[in-house]
Design a protein around this motif. Structure first.
Motif, PDB file in Angstrom:
ATOM      1  N   UNK A 165      10.674  -7.755   0.151  1.00  0.00           N
ATOM      2  CA  UNK A 165      10.592  -8.679   1.284  1.00  0.00           C
ATOM      3  C   UNK A 165      11.407  -8.167   2.462  1.00  0.00           C
ATOM      4  N   UNK A 166      12.605  -7.665   2.184  1.00  0.00           N
ATOM      5  CA  UNK A 166      13.451  -7.114   3.245  1.00  0.00           C
ATOM      6  C   UNK A 166      12.789  -5.900   3.878  1.00  0.00           C
ATOM      7  N   UNK A 167      12.197  -5.050   3.053  1.00  0.00           N
ATOM      8  CA  UNK A 167      11.553  -3.838   3.546  1.00  0.00           C
ATOM      9  C   UNK A 167      10.362  -4.175   4.450  1.00  0.00           C
ATOM     10  N   UNK A 168       9.572  -5.150   4.035  1.00  0.00           N
ATOM     11  CA  UNK A 168       8.422  -5.562   4.843  1.00  0.00           C
ATOM     12  C   UNK A 168       8.876  -6.167   6.176  1.00  0.00           C
ATOM     13  N   UNK A 169       9.924  -6.963   6.108  1.00  0.00           N
ATOM     14  CA  UNK A 169      10.445  -7.588   7.324  1.00  0.00           C
ATOM     15  C   UNK A 169      10.954  -6.528   8.299  1.00  0.00           C
ATOM     16  N   UNK A 170      11.679  -5.523   7.763  1.00  0.00           N
ATOM     17  CA  UNK A 170      12.176  -4.449   8.606  1.00  0.00           C
ATOM     18  C   UNK A 170      11.063  -3.609   9.196  1.00  0.00           C
ATOM     19  N   UNK A 171      10.027  -3.365   8.395  1.00  0.00           N
ATOM     20  CA  UNK A 171       8.888  -2.588   8.868  1.00  0.00           C
ATOM     21  C   UNK A 171       8.211  -3.272  10.047  1.00  0.00           C
ATOM     22  N   UNK A 172       8.043  -4.577   9.920  1.00  0.00           N
ATOM     23  CA  UNK A 172       7.399  -5.345  10.985  1.00  0.00           C
ATOM     24  C   UNK A 172       8.270  -5.410  12.234  1.00  0.00           C
ATOM     25  N   UNK A 173       9.573  -5.596  12.040  1.00  0.00           N
ATOM     26  CA  UNK A 173      10.484  -5.753  13.176  1.00  0.00           C
ATOM     27  C   UNK A 173      10.689  -4.454  13.946  1.00  0.00           C
ATOM     28  N   UNK A 174      10.543  -3.303  13.269  1.00  0.00           N
ATOM     29  CA  UNK A 174      10.819  -2.011  13.914  1.00  0.00           C
ATOM     30  C   UNK A 174       9.569  -1.162  14.099  1.00  0.00           C
ATOM     31  N   UNK A 175       8.394  -1.772  13.901  1.00  0.00           N
ATOM     32  CA  UNK A 175       7.128  -1.019  14.000  1.00  0.00           C
ATOM     33  C   UNK A 175       7.104   0.181  13.042  1.00  0.00           C
ATOM     34  N   UNK A 176       7.626  -0.042  11.852  1.00  0.00           N
ATOM     35  CA  UNK A 176       7.551   0.983  10.822  1.00  0.00           C
ATOM     36  C   UNK A 176       8.666   2.009  10.824  1.00  0.00           C
ATOM     37  N   UNK A 177       9.637   1.880  11.722  1.00  0.00           N
ATOM     38  CA  UNK A 177      10.684   2.896  11.822  1.00  0.00           C
ATOM     39  C   UNK A 177      11.621   2.906  10.615  1.00  0.00           C
ATOM     40  N   UNK A 178      11.704   1.803   9.893  1.00  0.00           N
ATOM     41  CA  UNK A 178      12.583   1.757   8.719  1.00  0.00           C
ATOM     42  C   UNK A 178      11.876   2.176   7.435  1.00  0.00           C
ATOM     43  N   UNK A 179      10.561   2.355   7.478  1.00  0.00           N
ATOM     44  CA  UNK A 179       9.794   2.583   6.249  1.00  0.00           C
ATOM     45  C   UNK A 179      10.290   3.776   5.451  1.00  0.00           C
ATOM     46  N   UNK A 197       3.208   4.631   1.785  1.00  0.00           N
ATOM     47  CA  UNK A 197       3.634   4.969   3.146  1.00  0.00           C
ATOM     48  C   UNK A 197       4.254   3.781   3.854  1.00  0.00           C
ATOM     49  N   UNK A 198       3.944   2.570   3.379  1.00  0.00           N
ATOM     50  CA  UNK A 198       4.551   1.347   3.898  1.00  0.00           C
ATOM     51  C   UNK A 198       4.832   0.441   2.702  1.00  0.00           C
ATOM     52  N   UNK A 199       5.723  -0.547   2.847  1.00  0.00           N
ATOM     53  CA  UNK A 199       5.988  -1.444   1.723  1.00  0.00           C
ATOM     54  C   UNK A 199       4.767  -2.250   1.302  1.00  0.00           C
ATOM     55  N   UNK A 200       3.775  -2.374   2.168  1.00  0.00           N
ATOM     56  CA  UNK A 200       2.556  -3.115   1.818  1.00  0.00           C
ATOM     57  C   UNK A 200       1.687  -2.351   0.826  1.00  0.00           C
ATOM     58  N   UNK A 201       1.959  -1.050   0.629  1.00  0.00           N
ATOM     59  CA  UNK A 201       1.192  -0.257  -0.332  1.00  0.00           C
ATOM     60  C   UNK A 201       1.558  -0.583  -1.776  1.00  0.00           C
ATOM     61  N   UNK A 202       2.522  -1.470  -1.967  1.00  0.00           N
ATOM     62  CA  UNK A 202       3.011  -1.789  -3.311  1.00  0.00           C
ATOM     63  C   UNK A 202       1.900  -2.290  -4.223  1.00  0.00           C
ATOM     64  N   UNK A 203       0.950  -3.044  -3.686  1.00  0.00           N
ATOM     65  CA  UNK A 203      -0.089  -3.642  -4.524  1.00  0.00           C
ATOM     66  C   UNK A 203      -1.091  -2.615  -5.048  1.00  0.00           C
ATOM     67  N   UNK A 204      -1.280  -1.513  -4.337  1.00  0.00           N
ATOM     68  CA  UNK A 204      -2.294  -0.524  -4.734  1.00  0.00           C
ATOM     69  C   UNK A 204      -1.695   0.788  -5.225  1.00  0.00           C
ATOM     70  N   UNK A 205      -0.372   0.875  -5.278  1.00  0.00           N
ATOM     71  CA  UNK A 205       0.290   2.131  -5.611  1.00  0.00           C
ATOM     72  C   UNK A 205       0.151   2.465  -7.094  1.00  0.00           C
TER      73      UNK A 205
END
Length: 544
Positions: A165-179, A197-205
């Motif tokens: 959740x923290x990773x997704x929030x950071x990704x959204x807030x920084x346009x992916x710079x924290x990924x 490549x992004x925290x959203x890939x968790x479901x298909x990884x």
């Protein structure tokens, strides 16, 4: 004469070539190599300069004659030269850091393909998932080790819902710079294979990527990469990853029929752990996790006690290592068919972590976590009459960091919670004073004495989200083998039944209910609070 603008302000300085220097009223030119002022050798009234090294003048000054710049003595100062000198110094202070910083960032970007993660695949053409073995494939020969790892925070590094959740929030807030920074430590295989490549890939990884920090990542690390970084210290997943038949580890005479084995000194060193347990926040130039740095400054590092000697040992042996500052020995087998060895590392990596996932393996890990936490600190209580208020007392609780090889607490500021609760009761069990309790929502009351580093954003407001950190403020952490005192001013009522009892408790939890509510609104609020240390004293009679 060549027109050169040089500067110096009574301190060693760097001069642009060619350098001009004044010695005994004579002007000397040096070669075109930059150099620093700092020290010289004087022998028989003559000054000797070490080639390309520093030299020292008693009181260097600058004078300007016909647009040429010279060093001069203290007499007959030229106001115009001083003004020019000041302007040049200010310009250099402003411009040079910008140029150097920009150049360093550009260099780092080119050196590290997953920057700001410093992880580098050994293969130039990239690495695919098929280069790695699943953790389950190690289970056949290394069953006990696999079971230890399976319940560890390393195995849950990319499955932990709070992290995701923290990773997704950071990704959204920084346009992916924290990924890449987050993924480099929590799913290094997923990052370098581009499976995640992004925290959203968790479901298909792939499961290999989801297994986080797993066997066939740590044991295919062949070297570190941090020497190429600007700070030249372990940080941000600074691993050189070389998957294949060779598995690197701390045993120097290991034979296997399933894979090749090589001894790795790196795997015996805290530098291996520091590659992830030091986090440098690129852009803000803030190191938000300093666990390795804290260890490196400690007596543990001086005595050769590595991270592995505590966090990869049974708790009882870790306690002995901390008390005696001697490496522990844990006999056992590295594999089911391996010989009995003098020292085998445990792969639970027990620390202060907590995961919301339920199940026997997590429950067992939490039991080990509680044992480790309860062995780390000690409390002392001291009570004195208040010097400023009659009928009041000053109670001081001293927290000793007995057995943690890093600061208490460590990690990202604003996440882990460590605080003191103090309760004073009279003979009839009537509560006279309390500080550091929990409110109805489970949050720590504002009067509590907290241990930790306060992080603030650009407005100076407290924050826990790493990408919002603009500065680190007050630090009340306790260094290894160190101590810190916390004072409580207590006003006493008139109707006290003596003697009184003062009790202090050092509490710990991995994160707060309010943080959990922000990140996972639907998650349960059952966050265990561990009592790390307790101390109690009797306060006799109205002698105060």
């Amino acid at each position: 004469m060549h027109k050169r603008y040089l500067y110096n302000n009574k301190r060693p300085c760097h001069l642009i070539s060619p350098q001009i220097m004044r010695i005994n009223n004579e002007i000397y030119f040096r070669n075109k190599y930059p150099w620093h002022f700092g020290a010289a050798t004087n022998h028989e009234n003559r000054t000797y300069f070490r080639d390309k090294r520093s030299c020292r003048f008693a009181a260097p000054r600058i004078m300007k004659i016909n647009n040429d710049v010279y060093f001069r003595d203290n007499k007959n100062k030229n106001p115009l030269s001083s003004m020019c000198l000041s302007v040049m110094i200010v310009m250099m202070m402003i411009i040079l850091p910008c140029l150097i910083s920009g150049h360093a960032i550009a260099d780092e970007n080119s050196a590290f393909p997953f920057y700001p993660s410093l992880i580098i695949p050994a293969a130039d053409g990239g690495i695919g998932l098929d280069a790695f073995k699943a953790a389950m494939s190690c289970r056949g020969c290394h069953l006990s080790t696999f079971k230890e790892w399976e319940g560890s925070t390393h195995s849950l590094a990319f499955k932990d819902p709070v992290f995701l959740s923290m990773c997704r929030l950071g990704s959204k807030a920084t346009n992916g710079q924290t990924d890449k920074l987050c993924l480099g430590c929590h799913t290094p295989i997923g990052l370098i294979t581009s499976d995640i490549t992004t925290p959203d890939d968790e479901t298909k990884a792939n499961q290999i990527s989801k297994d986080g920090v797993q066997c066939d990542f740590c044991h295919v690390v062949s070297n570190t990469t941090y020497n190429k970084a600007k700070t030249a210290s372990p940080q941000n997943a600074s691993f050189l990853v070389q998957p294949g038949e060779i598995k690197w580890g701390p045993i120097d005479n290991c034979e296997s029929t399933f894979h090749k084995s090589e001894f790795s000194e790196l795997h015996t060193s805290s530098k291996f752990c520091g590659n992830c347990h030091n986090i440098f926040l690129t852009g803000q130039d803030i190191k938000i996790v300093k666990t390795y740095d804290e260890w490196e400054k400690s007596v543990y590092a001086q005595k050769g006690i590595e991270c592995q000697d505590c966090h990869m040992m049974p708790v009882e042996l870790a306690k002995i290592a901390a008390d005696k500052l001697e490496k522990p020995k844990n006999s056992g087998k590295a594999a089911s068919v391996a010989p009995l060895r003098e020292n085998i590392h445990v792969h639970r990596f027990v620390g202060g972590g907590f995961d919301l996932e339920k199940g026997p393996r997590v429950t067992n890990q939490q039991k080990e976590t509680e044992k480790r936490l309860k062995s780390a600190a000690r409390l002392d209580i001291d009570v004195k009459p208040s010097p400023s208020s009659k009928g009041s007392l000053v109670l001081t609780v001293t927290v000793h960091n007995e057995r943690a090889g890093h600061n208490l607490p460590t990690g990202i500021p604003g996440i882990r919670q460590l605080w003191l609760e103090v309760i004073i009761s009279d003979k009839g069990s009537k509560e006279v004073f309390r500080s550091g309790g929990l409110d109805k929502d489970g949050n720590i009351q504002k009067d509590a004495k907290r241990l930790g580093v306060a992080a603030v954003d650009k407005s100076g407001d407290p924050v826990y989200k790493p990408w919002e950190i603009a500065a680190l403020k007050t630090d009340t952490t306790i260094p290894p083998k160190g101590k810190g005192g916390f004072k409580f001013d207590v006003s006493l009522p008139d109707d006290i039944a003596w003697p009184m009892t003062a009790k202090a408790i050092l509490h710990y939890r991995a994160f707060s209910p309010s943080l959990l509510k922000d990140l996972l609104p639907d998650a349960p609020r059952e966050i265990p609070v561990f009592d790390m240390a307790t101390s109690e004293i009797a306060i006799q009679g109205p002698v105060l």
